[in-house]
Design a protein around this motif. Structure first.
Motif, short mmCIF file in Angstrom:
data_model
loop_
_atom_site.label_atom_id
_atom_site.label_comp_id
_atom_site.label_asym_id
_atom_site.label_seq_id
_atom_site.Cartn_x
_atom_site.Cartn_y
_atom_site.Cartn_z
N LEU A 110 14.73 92.32 83.73
CA LEU A 110 15.72 91.65 84.58
C LEU A 110 15.06 90.59 85.45
O LEU A 110 15.62 89.50 85.66
CB LEU A 110 16.45 92.67 85.45
CG LEU A 110 17.50 93.51 84.74
CD1 LEU A 110 18.06 94.57 85.67
CD2 LEU A 110 18.63 92.64 84.22
N THR A 111 13.86 90.88 85.94
CA THR A 111 13.13 89.90 86.74
C THR A 111 12.76 88.68 85.91
O THR A 111 12.91 87.54 86.35
CB THR A 111 11.86 90.54 87.34
OG1 THR A 111 12.25 91.69 88.11
CG2 THR A 111 11.12 89.56 88.23
N VAL A 112 12.30 88.92 84.69
CA VAL A 112 11.99 87.81 83.77
C VAL A 112 13.24 86.97 83.53
O VAL A 112 13.19 85.74 83.54
CB VAL A 112 11.41 88.36 82.45
CG1 VAL A 112 11.38 87.29 81.37
CG2 VAL A 112 10.02 88.92 82.67
N GLY A 113 14.37 87.62 83.34
CA GLY A 113 15.62 86.90 83.12
C GLY A 113 16.07 86.12 84.34
O GLY A 113 16.55 84.99 84.22
N LEU A 114 15.94 86.71 85.52
CA LEU A 114 16.33 86.01 86.75
C LEU A 114 15.46 84.78 87.00
O LEU A 114 15.98 83.73 87.39
CB LEU A 114 16.26 86.95 87.95
CG LEU A 114 17.44 87.87 88.15
CD1 LEU A 114 17.17 88.85 89.29
CD2 LEU A 114 18.69 87.07 88.43
N ILE A 115 14.17 84.91 86.80
CA ILE A 115 13.28 83.76 86.99
C ILE A 115 13.66 82.65 86.01
O ILE A 115 13.71 81.48 86.39
CB ILE A 115 11.81 84.19 86.83
CG1 ILE A 115 11.40 85.08 88.00
CG2 ILE A 115 10.90 82.97 86.73
CD1 ILE A 115 10.05 85.74 87.83
N ALA A 116 13.96 83.01 84.77
CA ALA A 116 14.38 82.01 83.79
C ALA A 116 15.70 81.36 84.19
O ALA A 116 15.87 80.15 84.05
CB ALA A 116 14.49 82.64 82.41
N LEU A 117 16.63 82.15 84.70
CA LEU A 117 17.91 81.60 85.13
C LEU A 117 17.73 80.63 86.29
O LEU A 117 18.32 79.54 86.30
CB LEU A 117 18.85 82.74 85.52
CG LEU A 117 20.27 82.35 85.90
CD1 LEU A 117 20.99 81.73 84.71
CD2 LEU A 117 21.03 83.55 86.41
N PHE A 118 16.91 81.00 87.26
CA PHE A 118 16.65 80.10 88.39
C PHE A 118 15.94 78.83 87.94
O PHE A 118 16.25 77.74 88.41
CB PHE A 118 15.83 80.81 89.47
CG PHE A 118 16.54 81.96 90.12
CD1 PHE A 118 17.92 81.99 90.24
CD2 PHE A 118 15.82 83.03 90.61
CE1 PHE A 118 18.57 83.06 90.84
CE2 PHE A 118 16.46 84.11 91.22
CZ PHE A 118 17.84 84.11 91.33
N ALA A 119 15.00 78.96 87.00
CA ALA A 119 14.28 77.79 86.51
C ALA A 119 15.20 76.87 85.71
O ALA A 119 15.06 75.65 85.75
CB ALA A 119 13.09 78.22 85.66
N ALA A 120 16.16 77.45 84.99
CA ALA A 120 17.09 76.63 84.20
C ALA A 120 17.98 75.79 85.11
O ALA A 120 18.39 74.69 84.73
CB ALA A 120 17.95 77.53 83.32
N GLN A 121 18.26 76.29 86.29
CA GLN A 121 19.17 75.59 87.20
C GLN A 121 18.45 74.67 88.17
O GLN A 121 19.09 74.05 89.01
CB GLN A 121 20.00 76.62 87.97
CG GLN A 121 20.90 77.43 87.06
CD GLN A 121 21.58 78.57 87.78
OE1 GLN A 121 21.26 78.91 88.90
NE2 GLN A 121 22.54 79.18 87.10
N SER A 122 17.13 74.58 88.05
CA SER A 122 16.38 73.73 88.97
C SER A 122 15.97 72.43 88.29
O SER A 122 15.98 72.31 87.06
CB SER A 122 15.14 74.46 89.48
OG SER A 122 14.23 74.65 88.43
N ASP A 123 15.61 71.46 89.11
CA ASP A 123 15.13 70.18 88.60
C ASP A 123 13.66 70.30 88.21
O ASP A 123 12.99 71.26 88.56
CB ASP A 123 15.29 69.09 89.67
CG ASP A 123 16.75 68.82 89.99
OD1 ASP A 123 17.59 68.96 89.07
OD2 ASP A 123 17.05 68.48 91.15
N ASP A 124 13.18 69.28 87.50
CA ASP A 124 11.77 69.29 87.11
C ASP A 124 10.89 69.22 88.35
O ASP A 124 11.13 68.42 89.25
CB ASP A 124 11.49 68.09 86.20
CG ASP A 124 10.09 68.15 85.63
OD1 ASP A 124 9.68 69.25 85.20
OD2 ASP A 124 9.41 67.11 85.62
N SER A 125 9.91 70.10 88.40
CA SER A 125 9.00 70.17 89.54
C SER A 125 7.71 70.84 89.06
O SER A 125 7.67 71.43 87.98
CB SER A 125 9.63 70.97 90.68
OG SER A 125 9.77 72.32 90.30
#
Length: 125
Positions: A53-68
């Protein structure tokens, strides 16, 4: 395909087994051919569920963020995660041990996707 789509796929494949391990660890252990008797295996399954679930949440947050730089480092972390995962899942196939089904294929696919976006296509996506 854009990097955010790969992150969304990673989130999906993190949430799906993560919730299964969290709420029904014995069912998933049995589906993967692992004996699931006892409180230790229940605890290990629930810990695995929290990790996924943590791996999935990090991926979800990264998908919704801009390139950085942080997003690029998360991409690199997933390259390492799936590279090591591929080795761990493929070794039993080579030595005749307990196989985790198609987990090695999923790790290999995600490894190549994340490696492509981290090392080859460096523009935002």
């Amino acid at each position: 395909m854009k990097l955010k789509h790969v992150f969304y796929l990673q989130a999906f494949f993190g949430f799906l087994p993560g919730l299964g391990f969290l709420f029904a660890p014995a069912v998933l252990w049995n589906a993967w051919g692992t004996p699931s008797e006892g409180a230790v295996m229940d605890l290990a399954g629930r810990n695995t569920g929290v990790f996924l679930l943590t791996v999935g949440l990090i991926a979800l947050f990264a998908a919704q963020s801009d390139d950085s730089p942080l997003r690029r480092n998360i991409t690199l972390a997933y390259v390492v995660l799936h590279g090591v995962g591929f080795v761990i899942y493929a070794l039993p196939l080579l030595t005749g041990g307990v196989s985790f089904g198609s987990a090695w294929i999923m790790s290999l696919i995600f490894f190549f996707f994340f490696a492509y976006f981290r090392f080859i296509k460096t523009s935002p996506g």
